[in-house]
Design a protein around this motif. Structure first.
Motif, PDB file in Angstrom:
ATOM      1  N   ASP A 175     -87.183  38.062  -0.173  1.00 20.20           N
ATOM      2  CA  ASP A 175     -86.013  38.525  -0.938  1.00 20.20           C
ATOM      3  C   ASP A 175     -86.093  38.070  -2.390  1.00 20.20           C
ATOM      4  OD1 ASP A 175     -85.132  39.658   1.324  1.00 20.20           O
ATOM      5  OD2 ASP A 175     -83.602  38.140   1.786  1.00 20.20           O
ATOM      6  N   ARG A 176     -86.491  36.840  -2.588  1.00 23.79           N
ATOM      7  CA  ARG A 176     -86.556  36.314  -3.961  1.00 23.79           C
ATOM      8  C   ARG A 176     -87.719  36.937  -4.734  1.00 23.79           C
ATOM      9  NH1 ARG A 176     -86.162  30.066  -3.834  1.00 23.79           N
ATOM     10  NH2 ARG A 176     -85.665  30.401  -6.031  1.00 23.79           N
ATOM     11  N   LEU A 177     -88.808  37.212  -4.037  1.00 24.37           N
ATOM     12  CA  LEU A 177     -89.928  37.895  -4.701  1.00 24.37           C
ATOM     13  C   LEU A 177     -89.520  39.336  -5.057  1.00 24.37           C
ATOM     14  CD1 LEU A 177     -92.822  36.536  -2.484  1.00 24.37           C
ATOM     15  CD2 LEU A 177     -92.558  36.127  -4.934  1.00 24.37           C
ATOM     16  N   ALA A 178     -88.713  39.946  -4.181  1.00 24.83           N
ATOM     17  CA  ALA A 178     -88.237  41.315  -4.468  1.00 24.83           C
ATOM     18  C   ALA A 178     -87.400  41.320  -5.752  1.00 24.83           C
ATOM     19  CB  ALA A 178     -87.426  41.851  -3.297  1.00 24.83           C
ATOM     20  N   GLU A 179     -86.618  40.249  -5.950  1.00 30.27           N
ATOM     21  CA  GLU A 179     -85.831  40.153  -7.193  1.00 30.27           C
ATOM     22  C   GLU A 179     -86.751  40.150  -8.408  1.00 30.27           C
ATOM     23  OE1 GLU A 179     -83.386  36.624  -7.302  1.00 30.27           O
ATOM     24  OE2 GLU A 179     -82.448  37.255  -5.416  1.00 30.27           O
ATOM     25  N   VAL A 180     -87.809  39.350  -8.329  1.00 29.96           N
ATOM     26  CA  VAL A 180     -88.759  39.279  -9.456  1.00 29.96           C
ATOM     27  C   VAL A 180     -89.408  40.640  -9.676  1.00 29.96           C
ATOM     28  CG1 VAL A 180     -90.902  38.198 -10.291  1.00 29.96           C
ATOM     29  CG2 VAL A 180     -89.232  36.839  -9.010  1.00 29.96           C
ATOM     30  N   ALA A 181     -89.777  41.301  -8.571  1.00 25.87           N
ATOM     31  CA  ALA A 181     -90.441  42.609  -8.686  1.00 25.87           C
ATOM     32  C   ALA A 181     -89.509  43.614  -9.362  1.00 25.87           C
ATOM     33  CB  ALA A 181     -90.869  43.104  -7.306  1.00 25.87           C
ATOM     34  N   ARG A 182     -88.238  43.596  -8.959  1.00 27.80           N
ATOM     35  CA  ARG A 182     -87.257  44.527  -9.566  1.00 27.80           C
ATOM     36  C   ARG A 182     -87.081  44.216 -11.050  1.00 27.80           C
ATOM     37  NH1 ARG A 182     -83.988  43.826  -5.031  1.00 27.80           N
ATOM     38  NH2 ARG A 182     -84.548  45.441  -3.564  1.00 27.80           N
ATOM     39  N   GLU A 183     -86.929  42.931 -11.320  1.00 27.92           N
ATOM     40  CA  GLU A 183     -86.713  42.466 -12.698  1.00 27.92           C
ATOM     41  C   GLU A 183     -87.839  42.944 -13.620  1.00 27.92           C
ATOM     42  OE1 GLU A 183     -85.582  38.246 -12.138  1.00 27.92           O
ATOM     43  OE2 GLU A 183     -87.298  37.972 -13.499  1.00 27.92           O
ATOM     44  N   ARG A 184     -89.089  42.908 -13.111  1.00 26.80           N
ATOM     45  CA  ARG A 184     -90.239  43.245 -13.967  1.00 26.80           C
ATOM     46  C   ARG A 184     -90.759  44.654 -13.725  1.00 26.80           C
ATOM     47  NH1 ARG A 184     -92.935  37.995 -15.982  1.00 26.80           N
ATOM     48  NH2 ARG A 184     -91.158  36.637 -15.747  1.00 26.80           N
ATOM     49  N   ASP A 185     -90.062  45.382 -12.840  1.00 25.55           N
ATOM     50  CA  ASP A 185     -90.448  46.757 -12.548  1.00 25.55           C
ATOM     51  C   ASP A 185     -91.893  46.852 -12.038  1.00 25.55           C
ATOM     52  OD1 ASP A 185     -89.853  49.407 -12.293  1.00 25.55           O
ATOM     53  OD2 ASP A 185     -90.533  49.924 -14.319  1.00 25.55           O
ATOM     54  N   ILE A 186     -92.214  45.987 -11.098  1.00 23.65           N
ATOM     55  CA  ILE A 186     -93.539  46.049 -10.474  1.00 23.65           C
ATOM     56  C   ILE A 186     -93.356  46.208  -8.966  1.00 23.65           C
ATOM     57  CG2 ILE A 186     -94.735  44.701 -12.230  1.00 23.65           C
ATOM     58  CD1 ILE A 186     -94.467  42.249 -10.617  1.00 23.65           C
ATOM     59  N   TRP A 187     -94.416  46.532  -8.273  1.00 23.10           N
ATOM     60  CA  TRP A 187     -94.332  46.749  -6.826  1.00 23.10           C
ATOM     61  C   TRP A 187     -94.381  45.414  -6.079  1.00 23.10           C
ATOM     62  CZ3 TRP A 187     -95.616  51.462  -3.697  1.00 23.10           C
ATOM     63  CH2 TRP A 187     -95.388  52.639  -4.419  1.00 23.10           C
ATOM     64  N   LEU A 188     -93.738  45.426  -4.934  1.00 22.09           N
ATOM     65  CA  LEU A 188     -93.883  44.298  -4.014  1.00 22.09           C
ATOM     66  C   LEU A 188     -94.527  44.832  -2.741  1.00 22.09           C
ATOM     67  CD1 LEU A 188     -93.297  41.411  -2.948  1.00 22.09           C
ATOM     68  CD2 LEU A 188     -91.069  42.259  -2.194  1.00 22.09           C
ATOM     69  N   HIS A 189     -95.659  44.293  -2.395  1.00 19.99           N
ATOM     70  CA  HIS A 189     -96.296  44.674  -1.126  1.00 19.99           C
ATOM     71  C   HIS A 189     -96.241  43.468  -0.194  1.00 19.99           C
ATOM     72  CE1 HIS A 189     -99.030  45.749   1.974  1.00 19.99           C
ATOM     73  NE2 HIS A 189    -100.004  44.971   1.552  1.00 19.99           N
ATOM     74  N   VAL A 190     -95.735  43.689   1.001  1.00 21.50           N
ATOM     75  CA  VAL A 190     -95.669  42.600   1.976  1.00 21.50           C
ATOM     76  C   VAL A 190     -96.725  42.857   3.045  1.00 21.50           C
ATOM     77  CG1 VAL A 190     -94.227  41.355   3.608  1.00 21.50           C
ATOM     78  CG2 VAL A 190     -93.199  42.347   1.555  1.00 21.50           C
ATOM     79  N   ASP A 191     -97.675  41.963   3.136  1.00 22.77           N
ATOM     80  CA  ASP A 191     -98.700  42.085   4.166  1.00 22.77           C
ATOM     81  C   ASP A 191     -98.112  41.514   5.459  1.00 22.77           C
ATOM     82  OD1 ASP A 191    -100.793  41.854   5.895  1.00 22.77           O
ATOM     83  OD2 ASP A 191    -102.175  40.914   4.469  1.00 22.77           O
ATOM     84  N   GLY A 192     -97.729  42.418   6.347  1.00 23.84           N
ATOM     85  CA  GLY A 192     -97.110  41.985   7.608  1.00 23.84           C
ATOM     86  C   GLY A 192     -98.074  42.054   8.777  1.00 23.84           C
ATOM     87  N   ALA A 193     -99.373  42.150   8.491  1.00 25.18           N
ATOM     88  CA  ALA A 193    -100.350  42.351   9.565  1.00 25.18           C
ATOM     89  C   ALA A 193    -100.270  41.256  10.623  1.00 25.18           C
ATOM     90  CB  ALA A 193    -101.763  42.398   8.976  1.00 25.18           C
ATOM     91  N   HIS A 194     -99.992  40.057  10.186  1.00 20.30           N
ATOM     92  CA  HIS A 194    -100.031  38.928  11.107  1.00 20.30           C
ATOM     93  C   HIS A 194     -98.658  38.640  11.690  1.00 20.30           C
ATOM     94  CE1 HIS A 194    -102.422  35.763  12.687  1.00 20.30           C
ATOM     95  NE2 HIS A 194    -101.629  34.810  12.243  1.00 20.30           N
ATOM     96  N   GLY A 195     -97.613  39.035  10.966  1.00 18.54           N
ATOM     97  CA  GLY A 195     -96.282  38.554  11.324  1.00 18.54           C
ATOM     98  C   GLY A 195     -95.392  39.541  12.027  1.00 18.54           C
ATOM     99  N   VAL A 196     -95.758  40.825  12.067  1.00 22.55           N
ATOM    100  CA  VAL A 196     -94.862  41.808  12.670  1.00 22.55           C
ATOM    101  C   VAL A 196     -94.467  41.418  14.096  1.00 22.55           C
ATOM    102  CG1 VAL A 196     -94.675  44.192  13.456  1.00 22.55           C
ATOM    103  CG2 VAL A 196     -95.527  43.688  11.177  1.00 22.55           C
ATOM    104  N   PRO A 197     -95.397  40.973  14.918  1.00 21.47           N
ATOM    105  CA  PRO A 197     -94.997  40.622  16.283  1.00 21.47           C
ATOM    106  C   PRO A 197     -93.996  39.470  16.303  1.00 21.47           C
ATOM    107  CG  PRO A 197     -97.377  40.776  16.108  1.00 21.47           C
ATOM    108  CD  PRO A 197     -96.823  40.812  14.714  1.00 21.47           C
ATOM    109  N   ALA A 198     -93.914  38.703  15.238  1.00 22.57           N
ATOM    110  CA  ALA A 198     -92.998  37.567  15.224  1.00 22.57           C
ATOM    111  C   ALA A 198     -91.583  37.996  14.829  1.00 22.57           C
ATOM    112  CB  ALA A 198     -93.500  36.496  14.267  1.00 22.57           C
ATOM    113  N   GLY A 199     -91.369  39.289  14.665  1.00 22.62           N
ATOM    114  CA  GLY A 199     -90.006  39.763  14.453  1.00 22.62           C
ATOM    115  C   GLY A 199     -89.684  40.150  13.030  1.00 22.62           C
TER     116      GLY A 199
END
Ligand SMILES: Cc1ncc(COP(=O)(O)O)c(C=O)c1O
Length: 269
Positions: A238-262
């Motif tokens: 969430d906090r990284l998304a704020e920075v991405a919005r502020e600077r108008d850049i993309w946020l990519h979340v690599d969820g390859a490892h964590g999706v099964p964790a919810g």
């Protein structure tokens, strides 16, 4: 298996029998979706019907015909591609793979039903693994922020701020490999320090991005991990998304490892 073996044993050279997309979609949805409250159990008859649908609408693979390729529009490209009728055609083109194309849309709708976002703000592309998923997301970000890169290559940006990405120091190595594939060099990867919990340290993010800018880099994508491979740490998305919005850049979340964790990953501009 027996069904598939029988089908493959009886193959002959045949063209693709195209089915009206709406008809195919209705048939696939009837077989593959279920009421939200009910989790479908294993159902042999339903599975057999799904295989039937794939077989009836799919390309008839044969030792002497690997399947039609999706041809380019230019005549030169076409003759080149005709000599290369090898690989499986793309799922993304209905004509190339009717049933998987429709099924990908059904999967997207079902996933979004679970997430609950407005339908027009959600899209999904399936990939064969984490590395191609990282590549797909970062290419989308790069092409969005540096539209000339696809046609002109890096030469389009000579003498200008160089495209760069910012990643947590413990990001999976496929991200830096992917950057290399895209023509983003090691020197264009800004490594963000981690805190004691091995997450991206938010206190360091803005200063690191500012320092990168002073070095002539233009960060177009922040890459966070929703479950790092080494210790399973979740970056503060969430906090990284704020920075991405502020600077108008993309946020990519690599969820390859964590999706099964919810948690789940996404790429948002
Ligand atoms: C966080 C993360 N991203 C990407 C990958 C790469 O995934 P794949 O091996 O499916 O390409 C992995 C693999 O372990 C991973 O843990």
């Amino acid at each position: 298996m027996a069904k598939l073996e029988k089908h493959l044993a009886g193959l002959s050279l045949k063209g693709l029998s195209l089915t009206e997309p709406a008809v195919l979609s209705r048939a696939a949805r009837a077989l593959m979706t279920t009421e939200r409250e009910h989790i479908a159990g294993y159902d042999e008859d339903r599975l057999a019907a799904i295989i039937d649908l794939y077989v009836r609408t799919g390309i008839q693979v044969h030792p002497r015909l690997h399947g039609p390729a999706v041809l380019q529009h230019r005549p030169a490209g076409r003759s080149h591609r005709l000599r290369q009728l090898r690989g499986q055609p793309a799922v993304v083109v209905l004509r190339g793979r009717p049933a998987p194309n429709v099924v990908e849309k059904i999967m997207a709708d079902e996933l979004n039903r679970f997430i609950g976002w407005p339908a027009d703000s959600f899209a999904m592309v399936t990939t064969s693994g984490g590395s191609p998923a990282n590549l797909t997301a970062m290419l989308a970000a790069r092409n969005d922020r540096f539209p000339g890169f696809w046609s002109e290559g890096s030469a389009a940006y000579l003498g200008r701020a160089r495209p760069a990405i910012a990643v947590g120091d413990d990001v999976h190595y496929s991200v830096s490999r992917t950057a290399g594939v895209m023509g983003i060099g090691e020197a264009q990867i800004v490594r963000l320090p981690l805190n004691a919990a091995q997450q991206i340290d938010m206190d360091a993010v803005r200063p690191a991005l500012d320092a990168a800018e002073r070095r002539g880099l233009r960060v177009f994508c922040l890459v966070a991990s929703a479950g790092t491979t080494s210790v399973g740490a979740f970056d503060p998305i969430d906090r990284l998304a704020e920075v991405a919005r502020e600077r108008d850049i993309w946020l990519h979340v690599d969820g390859a490892h964590g999706v099964p964790a919810g948690r789940w990953g996404s790429a948002v501009p």
